[in-house]
Write an enzyme that holds these catalytic residues in place. Structure first.
Site, PDB file in Angstrom:
ATOM      1  NE  ARG A  77     -13.943 -16.063   5.567  1.00  0.00           N
ATOM      2  CZ  ARG A  77     -13.931 -15.349   6.694  1.00  0.00           C
ATOM      3  NH1 ARG A  77     -14.479 -14.150   6.708  1.00  0.00           N
ATOM      4  NH2 ARG A  77     -13.392 -15.810   7.796  1.00  0.00           N
TER       5      ARG A  77
ATOM      6  CD1 TRP B 177      -4.551 -16.713   1.550  1.00  0.00           C
ATOM      7  CD2 TRP B 177      -4.637 -16.383   3.745  1.00  0.00           C
ATOM      8  NE1 TRP B 177      -3.618 -15.770   1.856  1.00  0.00           N
ATOM      9  CE2 TRP B 177      -3.649 -15.539   3.188  1.00  0.00           C
ATOM     10  CE3 TRP B 177      -4.869 -16.325   5.108  1.00  0.00           C
ATOM     11  CZ2 TRP B 177      -2.883 -14.669   3.962  1.00  0.00           C
ATOM     12  CZ3 TRP B 177      -4.117 -15.457   5.882  1.00  0.00           C
ATOM     13  CH2 TRP B 177      -3.135 -14.656   5.315  1.00  0.00           C
TER      14      TRP B 177
ATOM     15  CG  HIS C 109      15.569  14.212   6.982  1.00  0.00           C
ATOM     16  ND1 HIS C 109      16.603  14.937   7.543  1.00  0.00           N
ATOM     17  CD2 HIS C 109      14.454  14.975   7.139  1.00  0.00           C
ATOM     18  CE1 HIS C 109      16.126  16.075   8.047  1.00  0.00           C
ATOM     19  NE2 HIS C 109      14.830  16.118   7.824  1.00  0.00           N
TER      20      HIS C 109
ATOM     21  CD  GLU D 299      -5.627   3.406   3.151  1.00  0.00           C
ATOM     22  OE1 GLU D 299      -4.838   2.857   3.956  1.00  0.00           O
ATOM     23  OE2 GLU D 299      -6.491   2.761   2.518  1.00  0.00           O
TER      24      GLU D 299
ATOM     25  CE  LYS E  64     -12.397  -6.317   3.169  1.00  0.00           C
ATOM     26  NZ  LYS E  64     -11.851  -5.022   2.693  1.00  0.00           N
TER      27      LYS E  64
ATOM     28  CE  LYS F 268      -6.954   0.411   0.022  1.00  0.00           C
ATOM     29  NZ  LYS F 268      -6.470   0.377   1.310  1.00  0.00           N
TER      30      LYS F 268
ATOM     31  CG  ASN G 131     -11.341 -19.559   8.771  1.00  0.00           C
ATOM     32  OD1 ASN G 131     -10.175 -19.485   8.425  1.00  0.00           O
ATOM     33  ND2 ASN G 131     -12.024 -18.519   9.231  1.00  0.00           N
ATOM     34  N   GLY G 132      -9.151 -21.647  10.450  1.00  0.00           N
ATOM     35  CA  GLY G 132      -8.462 -21.388  11.722  1.00  0.00           C
ATOM     36  C   GLY G 132      -7.135 -22.130  11.749  1.00  0.00           C
TER      37      GLY G 132
ATOM     38  CB  CYS H  26     -10.370 -20.961   5.005  1.00  0.00           C
ATOM     39  SG  CYS H  26      -8.643 -21.445   5.098  1.00  0.00           S
TER      40      CYS H  26
ATOM     41  CD  GLU I   5      -4.571  -3.174  -0.012  1.00  0.00           C
ATOM     42  OE1 GLU I   5      -4.738  -4.294   0.507  1.00  0.00           O
ATOM     43  OE2 GLU I   5      -5.046  -2.145   0.477  1.00  0.00           O
TER      44      GLU I   5
END
Ligand code: AGP
Length: 608
Positions: free
Chosen positions: A27, A74, A503, A480, A603, A484, A100-101, A2, A487
């Site tokens: 956040r 969040w 395979h 990567e 983030k 990208k 936040n936590g 948060c 997400e």
């Protein structure tokens, strides 16, 4: 994760708090709220949704008062609903808090408080702290908070106000980032730097188990024992504009375009007379020459950087490297030998799994070198030494400029270690440094391909899946590129070593499955990659190839090509990733996705 902000001064607090909160919305954006002290009472407004949406509904800034706190959430405990939105308050309504936590022991604390008659309005762990402070309150909000914190286990960054003491803003931190902004006749606090840059660029980084008492003209930092701690003020180079979008549609696009500058800033001060000098590496030549193994711990994109680093370090410095998901490493009871070096890679410097992994390694006697993008972050301060990327604030949830800057630091470490170990000669260093100096301009030339990459993305933005293939040092770039895309556009994408196609994944190939292939000529397996492309084409697949400038041969074999400049094999990932970042960005934008704040993401994952 948060975002929290707090302000105390002579200006109207509400507009400043909401302005700062908007810079923290990356956040978390499930809900938001604000609490202001006006006429000796606490006025609170909060709701679910993004800040702008809530403001349109309930006008978050028409609250009068010059002391307040605000929060964007969040969700970690309790559903996304208005009652669970912060700020939270105690029974009396005299204490308001933002957090936040995660409070690990909130259930047992809540049971005790319920037994004492406290009434709860939410399912959150945060509200327990407000009632705990109330339980200890006897006219001294600082003292009551110190007592409450002694009973709490877990991570917190707190902002606290009390209507009986309208001249104080309390801030406290343990394992969640929290900074103080030091102004003139006003002070503030926030989870991250961009939130306070409009007010001041003088900041104090709180450390774990520290509490700060802010008044409009002063601030004091205390340990949980109540004893004052002297803290230094750090001047932040970033200005508020850097944290803005400066004309780009999204932070992600702005940050992709900032890569040449970010890389120049990151190199700055680490090269002199064609030699690599890492004065902040914190390891003596003797310690470096004894390194037998390097363990890299990281998450997500930073983990992909670690995989590229493995190639660099093993190829040029001949040091064995193991790259570990931090979340797996921390629970595996890993074997750490005396001459192991652990490198923790983290853009935010706050990723809980990476922080925990390096603490585990430290406990077992390893030296920790971290690569971070945020000065004074938890991972940076927990490490034996830190090499900072100087990418500037990375606001878009999808990491771009921080990733390429991490690769630069890993390249510099590789050359430096190879030099100290006597494996890389002076001439080789000179050539490697020369290759490195070309990178910012070469990235600039890739960025000039943007309009073509945007055209390519128009063919694929309606697809449901995609496959990314690479070999050798560009296999991590395939991973990567896939990350990208998924997400920011929510298209399912997988990265694979190109040779692995036969395979299993080749069963997926049809005209609905675009295949993006790293096929640059500096790749020592280039001919093998061409064969893999044939395998895809012969099954009706569509191939987009990242190719070397001037490679005309490959154009006949694929459907789309995106050329990049040639540099050394070892540096090719830094160039190859840029078109993939742009490709993912344009597809997400065409799909109307919230590119900077993709659904379900944040983030930095400061919770497990
Ligand atoms: C990358 O685009 C993602 N946002 C995510 O995978 C990120 O790299 C990961 O959470 C690690 O974050 P850190 O670098 O801040 O530790």
């Amino acid at each position: 994760m948060c975002g929290i902000v707090g302000y105390i001064g002579s200006k109207k607090a509400a507009p400043l708090l909401i302005e700062g909160l908007k810079r923290l919305e990356y956040r978390g954006y499930d809900s938001a709220g604000i609490a202001i002290i006006g006429n000796k009472q606490i006025l609170t407004k909060k709701d679910i949704g993004k800040i702008e949406e809530i403001h349109k509904k309930i006008n978050l800034i028409d609250l009068n008062g010059n002391l307040g706190i605000a929060h964007c959430r969040w969700a970690t405990h309790g559903s996304v609903c208005r009652e669970n939105a912060h700020p939270h308050s105690d029974c009396s309504g005299k204490i308001a808090i933002v957090h936040n936590g995660i409070i690990e022991n909130y259930n047992e604390l809540k049971d005790k408080l319920l037994a004492k008659g406290h009434k709860f309005r939410s399912e959150t762990d945060t509200e327990v702290i407000a009632h705990l402070i109330e339980e200890n309150y006897n006219g001294d909000i600082k003292g009551a908070t110190l007592k409450a914190l002694k009973e709490i286990d877990g991570a917190y960054a707190l902002g606290i106000i009390c209507s009986d003491e309208p001249d104080k803003l309390i801030a406290a931190r343990n394992e969640s980032p929290l900074i103080i902004g030091v102004g003139k006749g006003e002070n503030c606090m926030a989870s991250d730097v961009p939130a306070i840059l409009k007010l001041t660029n003088n900041v104090v980084f709180l450390d774990d188990k520290e509490l700060a008492v802010l008044t409009k003209d002063n601030f004091k930092v205390l340990g949980l024992d109540g004893k004052e701690i002297k803290k230094e003020i750090t001047k932040i180079e970033w200005n508020a504009e850097q944290a803005e979008k400066s004309g780009f549609k999204h932070f992600m696009l702005k940050e992709i375009y900032e890569q040449p500058k970010a890389i120049e800033e990151t190199i700055n001060g680490k090269i002199s007379n064609d030699d690599v000098v890492l004065k902040d590496i914190g390891l003596s030549n003797n310690e470096i020459s004894k390194i037998n193994r390097i363990l890299i711990v990281a998450c997500g994109t930073s983990w992909h950087a670690g995989l590229v680093g493995e190639f660099m370090l093993e190829e040029l410095a001949k040091i064995p490297v193991e790259v570990e998901y931090a979340s797996e490493f921390r629970y595996r009871d890993p074997i750490i030998n005396k001459n192991d070096l652990v490198i923790a890679i983290s853009q935010s410097g706050e990723t809980a799994d990476t922080l925990a992994a390096l603490k585990e390694a430290k406990k077992k006697g390893a030296k920790i070198l971290s690569i971070c993008n945020v000065v004074g972050s938890s991972i940076a301060r927990e490490s034996y030494s830190v090499l900072y990327t100087h990418a500037g604030p990375e606001i878009g949830v999808a990491s771009t400029k921080a990733f390429t800057s991490q690769l630069i630091i890993l390249y510099l470490i590789t050359i430096y270690f190879g030099k100290i170990k006597g494996i890389i000669s002076k001439d080789q260093i000179k050539n490697r440094v020369r290759d490195l100096r070309k990178i910012p301009l070469q990235i600039q030339s890739v960025l000039e391909e943007n309009k073509y990459i945007k055209l390519h993305s128009k063919y694929f933005y309606k697809k449901a899946n995609a496959l990314y293939l690479g070999r050798g040092i560009n296999y991590p770039i395939a991973l990567e590129g896939a990350l990208k895309l998924k997400e920011v556009s929510y298209i399912h994408a997988e990265g694979y070593p190109a040779a692995e196609m036969k395979h299993g994944p080749i069963a997926l190939i049809d005209k609905e499955m675009p295949v993006i292939v790293m096929a640059t000529k500096d790749d020592r397996t280039y001919k093998k990659v061409l064969a893999n492309i044939e395998e895809v084409k012969s099954r009706g697949g569509i191939v987009i190839a990242i190719t070397s400038e001037g490679d005309k041969e490959i154009r006949k074999r694929v459907d789309h090509t995106i050329p990049i400049p040639q540099n050394s094999y070892i540096l090719s990932p830094i160039l190859a990733v840029v078109p993939l970042q742009l490709f993912a960005y344009h597809i997400a934008d065409l799909r109307g996705c919230d590119v900077d704040k993709p659904r379900n993401l944040a983030k930095s994952c400061t919770v497990e």
